[in-house]
Design a protein around this motif. Structure first.
Motif, short mmCIF file in Angstrom:
data_model
loop_
_atom_site.label_atom_id
_atom_site.label_comp_id
_atom_site.label_asym_id
_atom_site.label_seq_id
_atom_site.Cartn_x
_atom_site.Cartn_y
_atom_site.Cartn_z
N PRO A 31 -26.65 -65.50 -7.83
CA PRO A 31 -26.47 -64.12 -8.28
C PRO A 31 -25.56 -64.04 -9.50
N LEU A 32 -25.53 -62.84 -10.08
CA LEU A 32 -24.64 -62.54 -11.20
C LEU A 32 -23.47 -61.71 -10.68
N LEU A 33 -22.25 -62.18 -10.92
CA LEU A 33 -21.04 -61.45 -10.54
C LEU A 33 -20.47 -60.77 -11.77
N LEU A 34 -20.33 -59.45 -11.73
CA LEU A 34 -19.85 -58.66 -12.87
C LEU A 34 -18.40 -58.23 -12.63
N LEU A 35 -17.51 -58.59 -13.56
CA LEU A 35 -16.10 -58.20 -13.47
C LEU A 35 -15.78 -57.30 -14.67
N PRO A 36 -15.49 -56.02 -14.42
CA PRO A 36 -15.34 -55.04 -15.50
C PRO A 36 -13.95 -55.05 -16.13
N GLY A 37 -13.82 -54.33 -17.22
CA GLY A 37 -12.54 -54.15 -17.89
C GLY A 37 -11.64 -53.21 -17.11
N HIS A 38 -10.44 -53.04 -17.64
CA HIS A 38 -9.40 -52.22 -16.99
C HIS A 38 -9.82 -50.75 -16.97
N SER A 39 -9.39 -50.05 -15.93
CA SER A 39 -9.56 -48.59 -15.82
C SER A 39 -11.02 -48.18 -15.92
N SER A 40 -11.87 -48.88 -15.21
CA SER A 40 -13.29 -48.51 -15.25
C SER A 40 -13.92 -48.64 -13.87
N GLY A 41 -14.06 -49.86 -13.35
CA GLY A 41 -14.79 -50.07 -12.11
C GLY A 41 -16.20 -50.56 -12.41
N ALA A 42 -16.97 -50.79 -11.37
CA ALA A 42 -18.31 -51.37 -11.51
C ALA A 42 -19.22 -50.60 -12.49
N PRO A 43 -19.15 -49.25 -12.55
CA PRO A 43 -20.05 -48.53 -13.46
C PRO A 43 -19.81 -48.81 -14.95
N MET A 44 -18.75 -49.55 -15.28
CA MET A 44 -18.58 -49.93 -16.69
C MET A 44 -19.82 -50.62 -17.23
N TRP A 45 -20.58 -51.27 -16.33
CA TRP A 45 -21.76 -52.03 -16.73
C TRP A 45 -23.03 -51.18 -16.76
N ALA A 46 -22.90 -49.85 -16.65
CA ALA A 46 -24.09 -48.99 -16.49
C ALA A 46 -25.11 -49.18 -17.62
N GLU A 47 -24.64 -49.37 -18.86
CA GLU A 47 -25.58 -49.53 -19.97
C GLU A 47 -26.26 -50.89 -19.97
N ASN A 48 -25.62 -51.89 -19.40
CA ASN A 48 -26.16 -53.25 -19.40
C ASN A 48 -27.01 -53.55 -18.17
N PRO A 58 -29.53 -52.10 -16.62
CA PRO A 58 -30.99 -52.07 -16.68
C PRO A 58 -31.60 -53.38 -17.17
N ASP A 59 -30.88 -54.13 -17.98
CA ASP A 59 -31.38 -55.42 -18.47
C ASP A 59 -31.26 -56.52 -17.43
N PHE A 60 -30.36 -56.35 -16.46
CA PHE A 60 -30.07 -57.40 -15.48
C PHE A 60 -30.72 -57.17 -14.13
N ILE A 61 -30.83 -55.91 -13.71
CA ILE A 61 -31.37 -55.60 -12.38
C ILE A 61 -32.81 -56.09 -12.29
N GLY A 62 -33.10 -56.82 -11.22
CA GLY A 62 -34.44 -57.37 -11.02
C GLY A 62 -34.58 -58.79 -11.52
N GLN A 63 -33.73 -59.18 -12.47
CA GLN A 63 -33.79 -60.53 -13.00
C GLN A 63 -33.21 -61.54 -12.01
N ARG A 64 -32.15 -61.12 -11.33
CA ARG A 64 -31.48 -61.91 -10.29
C ARG A 64 -30.61 -60.95 -9.49
N SER A 65 -30.15 -61.35 -8.33
CA SER A 65 -29.27 -60.48 -7.55
C SER A 65 -27.96 -60.27 -8.29
N ILE A 66 -27.38 -59.08 -8.11
CA ILE A 66 -26.18 -58.70 -8.85
C ILE A 66 -25.11 -58.24 -7.87
N ILE A 67 -23.90 -58.72 -8.08
CA ILE A 67 -22.73 -58.33 -7.29
C ILE A 67 -21.71 -57.72 -8.24
#
Length: 334
Positions: A96-113, A115-124
């Motif tokens: 799987p892909l583990l996403l670690l966001p920047g400060h003062s954001s949380g997991a949704p920091m990756w919202a724009e990215n 769509p390119d990753f979902i479905g390609q591999r599992s995401i945490i």
């Protein structure tokens, strides 16, 4: 008879005066902050300053996720607290892909990215402990190494043996410390504009970051967020769900996090997992081209990208060009 001295140019004097004012203000802010810490010790764990700030953050958080395929929400216990994790499952059996966001954001920091990753591999995608999000910290994080411990414990609890790690900004620093401690859990390590671990932050970054924590007019906070993100005040003032979420987190969540330090040459050389580092050419907080050259010399087997037009918001700035590069890198190291 001596000639009269030519008049001193006014523009340099104004610039000098402005520089003295900014430096003085920074020193005052630092002294005030040190005094506040001395007489009013900060909490040992992160917390929201008010229910209203938390509600504003959570509203934007959910709005950002609303446009994405639905994720499974999990709460994973660690020694340092319960970590809220978003999971997008995939039929791909690759790590799987583990996403670690920047400060003062949380997991949704990756919202724009995402769509390119979902479905390609599992995401945490966790909300980091000690920072804004739905995680709940119970014990202090006393050193950057502690960041690697809770990340490792999340994967162990989820029975995930190995992941590709992608970290941005402060999340990039956390990802590097995780790699130093637990290389056996890492298929590859990708760092996008990681702060402090390649080169120290410029003084101006501390000034703008401090400003976001003070009860200042919204226009000042907008300017600070723009400077930190490498964007314009106009972009910040558009009040998108992303800017609203980060603003609510920066102003309303009181973090209690260890500050990452510059990794030594020996520490960088000890990272044996496949490594990719991408650095922005404009408003970089990761050391810019000089920082990238340092890593290229230390780790000739690594892969590096320099994006001249990108800012510290590199994942969003260069999404179209960057996503295919990253997907190929992860597939190559499955």
């Amino acid at each position: 008879m001596s000639q009269p001295h030519p008049p001193t140019p006014r523009r340099p004097r104004r610039r000098l005066r402005l520089g003295v004012i900014l430096l003085s203000l920074l020193l005052v802010l630092l002294l005030v902050d040190k005094g506040r810490v001395l007489f009013f010790p900060p909490p040992q764990v992160g917390h929201w300053s008010s229910p209203e700030a938390q509600q504003d953050y959570e509203s934007s958080y959910r709005e950002l996720l609303a446009g994405l395929p639905e994720a499974e929400s999990r709460l994973v216990d660690t020694d340092f607290g319960a970590v809220h994790v978003l999971v997008w499952e995939s039929e791909n059996p690759a790590p799987p892909l583990l996403l670690l966001p920047g400060h003062s954001s949380g997991a949704p920091m990756w919202a724009e990215n995402l769509p390119d990753f979902i479905g390609q591999r599992s995401i945490i995608a966790p909300d980091p402990l000690g920072d804004a999000g739905f995680s709940s910290q119970k014990l202090p994080l006393n050193s950057p190494a502690d960041q690697g411990i809770w990340i490792s414990q999340v994967l162990q609890a989820m029975t995930v043996e190995e992941v590709h790690v992608l970290g941005h900004s402060f999340g990039g620093a956390n990802a590097a410390h995780f790699a130093l401690q637990h290389p056996e859990q890492i298929a590859s390590l990708t760092l996008l504009e990681p702060v402090m671990i390649i080169e120290r932050l410029p003084v101006s970054a501390f000034f703008w970051a401090t400003l976001t924590q003070l009860p200042v007019p919204q226009s000042w906070r907008d300017r600070a967020l723009a400077e930190i993100g490498g964007t314009t005040v106009e972009e910040v003032q558009k009040r998108t769900p992303m800017s609203e979420m980060i603003d609510a987190a920066a102003s309303g969540y009181r973090t209690a996090l260890p500050t990452p330090g510059r990794l030594s040459d020996e520490q960088w050389r000890s990272i044996q997992v496949p490594l990719r580092v991408d650095i922005a050419g404009t408003s970089s907080l990761a050391g810019g081209q000089e920082g990238l050259e340092r890593l290229e010399a230390l780790l000739p087997e690594g892969e590096f990208g320099y994006w001249p037009e990108a800012t510290h918001s590199l994942p969003m700035d260069e999404r179209a060009a960057l996503s295919p590069v990253l997907l190929e890198f992860w597939e190559r190291h499955d």
